[in-house]
Write a protein that holds these residues in place. Structure first.
Motif, mmCIF file in Angstrom:
data_model
loop_
_atom_site.group_PDB
_atom_site.id
_atom_site.type_symbol
_atom_site.label_atom_id
_atom_site.label_comp_id
_atom_site.label_asym_id
_atom_site.label_seq_id
_atom_site.Cartn_x
_atom_site.Cartn_y
_atom_site.Cartn_z
ATOM 1 N N VAL A 102 0.750 -1.227 0.014
ATOM 2 C CA VAL A 102 0.214 0.014 -0.412
ATOM 3 C C VAL A 102 0.787 0.832 -0.170
ATOM 4 N N GLN A 103 0.484 2.173 -0.950
ATOM 5 C CA GLN A 103 1.073 3.217 -0.934
ATOM 6 C C GLN A 103 3.066 3.400 -0.483
ATOM 7 N N SER A 104 3.667 2.482 -1.596
ATOM 8 C CA SER A 104 5.425 2.101 -1.279
ATOM 9 C C SER A 104 6.069 2.207 -2.583
ATOM 10 N N LYS A 105 7.129 2.139 -2.745
ATOM 11 C CA LYS A 105 7.795 2.497 -3.330
ATOM 12 C C LYS A 105 8.687 1.409 -3.214
ATOM 13 N N ASP A 106 9.864 0.817 -4.456
ATOM 14 C CA ASP A 106 11.349 0.637 -4.387
ATOM 15 C C ASP A 106 11.429 -0.874 -3.709
ATOM 16 N N PHE A 107 9.686 -1.241 -3.781
ATOM 17 C CA PHE A 107 9.789 -2.376 -2.917
ATOM 18 C C PHE A 107 10.313 -4.314 -3.963
ATOM 19 N N LEU A 108 10.562 -5.194 -3.625
ATOM 20 C CA LEU A 108 11.132 -6.011 -4.413
ATOM 21 C C LEU A 108 9.829 -7.754 -3.574
ATOM 22 N N ILE A 109 9.354 -8.321 -4.255
ATOM 23 C CA ILE A 109 8.665 -9.191 -3.870
ATOM 24 C C ILE A 109 8.915 -10.720 -4.763
ATOM 25 N N GLN A 110 9.341 -11.297 -3.885
ATOM 26 C CA GLN A 110 10.309 -12.428 -5.259
ATOM 27 C C GLN A 110 10.525 -13.309 -4.430
ATOM 28 N N ASN A 111 10.065 -14.945 -4.994
ATOM 29 C CA ASN A 111 10.738 -16.418 -4.681
ATOM 30 C C ASN A 111 9.658 -16.831 -3.447
ATOM 31 N N MET A 112 8.545 -15.888 -3.573
ATOM 32 C CA MET A 112 7.117 -16.435 -3.148
ATOM 33 C C MET A 112 6.249 -17.307 -3.372
ATOM 34 N N VAL A 113 5.876 -18.494 -2.653
ATOM 35 C CA VAL A 113 4.985 -19.861 -2.893
ATOM 36 C C VAL A 113 3.618 -18.911 -1.904
ATOM 37 N N LEU A 114 2.400 -18.640 -2.695
ATOM 38 C CA LEU A 114 1.227 -18.700 -2.394
ATOM 39 C C LEU A 114 -0.007 -19.714 -2.575
ATOM 40 N N GLU A 115 -0.436 -19.670 -1.515
ATOM 41 C CA GLU A 115 -1.521 -20.973 -1.827
ATOM 42 C C GLU A 115 -2.648 -20.610 -1.111
ATOM 43 N N GLN A 116 -3.891 -21.232 -0.800
ATOM 44 C CA GLN A 116 -5.074 -21.477 -0.309
ATOM 45 C C GLN A 116 -5.187 -19.780 -0.249
ATOM 46 N N GLU A 124 -1.262 -1.486 -4.136
ATOM 47 C CA GLU A 124 -2.618 -0.585 -4.284
ATOM 48 C C GLU A 124 -1.131 0.895 -4.217
ATOM 49 N N LYS A 125 -2.060 1.485 -5.117
ATOM 50 C CA LYS A 125 -1.860 2.519 -5.238
ATOM 51 C C LYS A 125 0.524 2.878 -4.522
ATOM 52 N N SER A 126 0.883 1.876 -5.489
ATOM 53 C CA SER A 126 1.977 1.716 -5.370
ATOM 54 C C SER A 126 2.699 1.511 -6.619
ATOM 55 N N SER A 127 4.735 2.077 -6.447
ATOM 56 C CA SER A 127 5.294 2.294 -7.844
ATOM 57 C C SER A 127 6.183 2.079 -7.734
ATOM 58 N N HIS A 128 7.215 1.892 -9.034
ATOM 59 C CA HIS A 128 9.275 1.447 -8.806
ATOM 60 C C HIS A 128 8.758 0.019 -7.867
ATOM 61 N N GLY A 129 8.468 -1.108 -7.616
ATOM 62 C CA GLY A 129 8.213 -1.717 -7.753
ATOM 63 C C GLY A 129 8.458 -2.853 -8.305
ATOM 64 N N LYS A 130 8.986 -4.499 -7.586
ATOM 65 C CA LYS A 130 9.433 -5.640 -8.996
ATOM 66 C C LYS A 130 8.463 -6.970 -7.988
ATOM 67 N N VAL A 131 7.859 -7.706 -9.266
ATOM 68 C CA VAL A 131 7.363 -8.536 -8.601
ATOM 69 C C VAL A 131 7.903 -9.577 -9.512
ATOM 70 N N TYR A 132 9.124 -10.695 -8.328
ATOM 71 C CA TYR A 132 9.348 -11.574 -9.423
ATOM 72 C C TYR A 132 9.921 -13.034 -9.047
ATOM 73 N N HIS A 133 9.296 -13.711 -9.647
ATOM 74 C CA HIS A 133 9.588 -15.745 -10.061
ATOM 75 C C HIS A 133 8.799 -15.867 -8.651
ATOM 76 N N ASP A 157 4.346 1.606 -12.908
ATOM 77 C CA ASP A 157 6.458 1.608 -13.166
ATOM 78 C C ASP A 157 6.398 0.538 -12.406
ATOM 79 N N ILE A 158 5.574 -0.554 -13.110
ATOM 80 C CA ILE A 158 5.915 -2.242 -12.138
ATOM 81 C C ILE A 158 6.315 -3.032 -13.044
ATOM 82 N N GLU A 159 7.338 -3.814 -12.196
ATOM 83 C CA GLU A 159 7.571 -4.713 -13.718
ATOM 84 C C GLU A 159 7.120 -6.249 -12.675
ATOM 85 N N VAL A 160 6.644 -7.320 -13.327
ATOM 86 C CA VAL A 160 5.405 -8.364 -12.979
ATOM 87 C C VAL A 160 6.292 -9.415 -13.823
ATOM 88 N N LEU A 161 7.295 -10.328 -13.625
ATOM 89 C CA LEU A 161 8.384 -10.951 -14.518
ATOM 90 C C LEU A 161 8.229 -12.319 -13.721
#
Length: 398
Positions: A102-116, A124-133, A157-161
Motif C-alpha cells: 500500500v502506497q509504497s515504492k522500491d519494493f521487491l517481492i520474489q521467490n514467494m509461494v502463495l497457496e490457499q 495498491e497505489k504503489s510504484s517502482h517495484g518488482k514482482v519476480y519469480h 512503473d511496476i515490473e511483473v516478471l
C-alpha cells in the motif's frame, strides 16, 4: 537496495529468542534483515511499516489460518523473499491478500509461494517495484468467493516478471495502472481471465503464456499498449477468446501466437492498432471484428487452419489487410515473386450465417458450406466486397 553498514540481522525460529515474525518486525530498525528459519508460523495481519528485508530460509510456512490478510507492506524499500504463505481469510467485504503493498515504492517481492489464497499479491497505489519469480496457486471455483492472483490498482512503473499464476479468478488484473511491464509470466487454468486490464496505459506485455483460462484475456479502455511474443492457447468456451479487445487505441500487437482458441482476437471499437507478424493456428475464428474499428493494419500474419479466418460485422472503413499468409488460399503466383496474383477474400459467407444463426455451426465442413461460400465468391452480397488481401503471401512467414 543495499543495507546500511549499521543494519542488524534478526534470526527467527520456533526455538529462538525471537519466534514471532510480527513481534520481531516491531523490534527491528529500518534497513534490518529478518531471516526466518524453516518451520510453521501461524500469524496474520503482519504489518511491515519500515524498510526491511524479510527472507525465508528453506521456505518457512506462514499460515494465516484463514483469519484475514497475511502481509501488509506500508513502507518503501521492503523485500519479501522465499516464504510459503497459505490460508488467506476469505471475505465478502474486504479483498484480503496474501501480500498487500500500500502506497509504497522500491519494493521487491520474489521467490514467494502463495497457496490457499483469496487474493495473492495486491499492489495498491504503489510504484517502482518488482514482482519476480513467484508461484501463486489458487483453488477458485466460483467468482464471488475467489480473488485475483496478481492485482495492480492505481499503481505505476511496476515490473511483473517470471511469475506462475494458476487457479485464481483473474490471473493478472490491472486497473488504472500505467507503465507496467509484464514479461515471461505463465497464467493458466484461471476461472475467468488469464490477464484482465482496464483504464491502464503505456503498458508492455511480452513473452507471456495465457493458457486454458475461462474466457482468455480481456483488454479494455486503454491506450498505447504493446503486446509482443505472447502465446494465447486453448481458451475454449462459448464466451472465450484468446484476447478480447474493447475500446483500445494506439497499440501494437505483434509476434504473438493464438492457437486453439474459440476466437483468436475479438475486436470492438478499437483503433490505430498494428496487428503484425502474428500466428493464428487452429482457432474457431482467428479474428472477429464487431463494429467501430478504424485505421487498423493487419500485415504479415499467418492464418493457419482456422475454421474461419475473419469474421467482419461492419464496414471495412480504412482498415488494411495486406501481405498475410492464408492456408486456404488457392491462388497462383505466375511471376514467382512470393505474392499471389489473385486477391484473397478471407470473409466467408458461412461465417456470416453462423454469426446470425449460431445453430448452423453443425454444418461446418459440409457440402452446404462449400456451396454457399463459392456462391459468395462469385457474387459478394453479404460479405464486405472490398475486404481483401491484394498481396497474399504464397509461403508462411517465418
Amino acid at each position: 537496495m543495499g543495507s546500511p553498514i549499521w543494519a542488524s540481522t534478526w534470526n527467527i525460529c520456533r526455538d529462538c529468542e525471537h519466534s514471532s515474525i510480527k513481534k520481531t518486525i516491531a523490534l527491528a530498525k529500518a534497513h534490518d534483515t529478518l531471516l526466518i528459519q524453516k518451520g510453521i508460523y501461524k500469524e496474520f495481519e503482519i504489518l511491515v511499516d519500515k524498510p526491511l528485508v524479510i527472507k525465508g530460509m528453506g521456505y518457512p510456512i506462514v499460515d494465516g489460518e484463514k483469519k484475514g490478510e497475511i502481509f501488509r507492506v506500508q513502507s518503501d524499500n521492503v523485500t519479501l523473499d522465499g516464504l510459503f504463505v497459505i490460508n488467506v481469510g476469505i471475505s465478502y467485504t474486504k479483498d484480503n491478500a496474501a501480500i498487500r503493498v500500500v502506497q509504497s515504492k522500491d519494493f521487491l517481492i520474489q521467490n514467494m509461494v502463495l497457496e490457499q489464497l483469496f487474493f495473492g499479491i495486491y499492489l495498491e497505489k504503489s510504484s517502482h517495484g518488482k514482482v519476480y519469480h513467484n508461484r501463486i496457486i489458487g483453488e477458485a471455483v466460483d467468482e464471488y468467493n475467489s480473488g485475483n492472483g496478481i492485482q495492480l490498482w492505481y499503481s505505476t512503473d511496476i515490473e511483473v516478471l517470471k511469475n506462475h499464476v494458476q487457479g485464481t479468478r483473474d490471473g493478472i488484473y490491472l486497473e488504472f495502472s500505467d507503465r507496467i511491464t509484464i514479461t515471461y509470466n505463465t497464467s493458466m487454468d484461471n476461472l475467468r481471465y488469464g490477464l484482465h486490464f482496464m483504464f491502464s496505459n503505456h503498458d508492455v506485455y511480452s513473452n507471456n503464456t495465457f493458457e486454458n483460462n475461462g474466457a482468455g484475456v480481456a483488454v479494455m479502455f486503454s491506450k498505447f499498449i504493446t503486446m509482443k511474443n505472447n502465446t494465447f492457447r486453448k481458451n475454449w468456451g462459448t464466451a472465450a477468446y484468446g484476447m478480447l479487445l474493447k475500446e483500445i487505441n494506439d497499440a501494437e500487437i505483434s509476434g504473438n501466437t493464438f492457437e486453439e482458441n474459440t476466437i483468436g482476437i475479438n475486436i470492438e471499437g478499437s483503433n490505430r492498432i498494428q496487428y503484425h507478424n502474428n500466428d493464428f493456428i487452429n482457432n474457431g475464428w482467428a479474428i472477429r471484428v464487431i463494429g467501430a474499428c478504424y485505421t487498423n493494419s493487419f500485415k504479415g500474419n499467418n492464418f493457419l487452419y482456422n475454421s474461419f479466418d475473419i469474421s467482419y460485422n461492419s464496414k471495412l472503413n480504412d482498415n488494411v489487410f495486406e501481405g498475410n499468409f492464408w492456408s486456404s488460399y488457392t491462388g497462383y503466383d505466375l511471376d514467382r515473386d512470393g505474392i499471389g496474383d489473385v486477391p484473397y477474400r478471407p470473409v466467408k459467407l458461412f461465417s456470416y450465417v453462423v454469426n446470425r444463426t449460431p445453430e448452423t455451426i453443425v454444418l461446418l465442413r459440409s457440402l452446404f458450406m462449400d456451396i454457399i461460400d463459392f456462391s459468395e465468391r462469385v457474387s459478394p452480397v453479404f460479405t464486405p466486397d472490398n475486404l481483401k488481401d491484394a498481396q497474399p503471401l504464397m509461403k508462411i512467414r517465418r
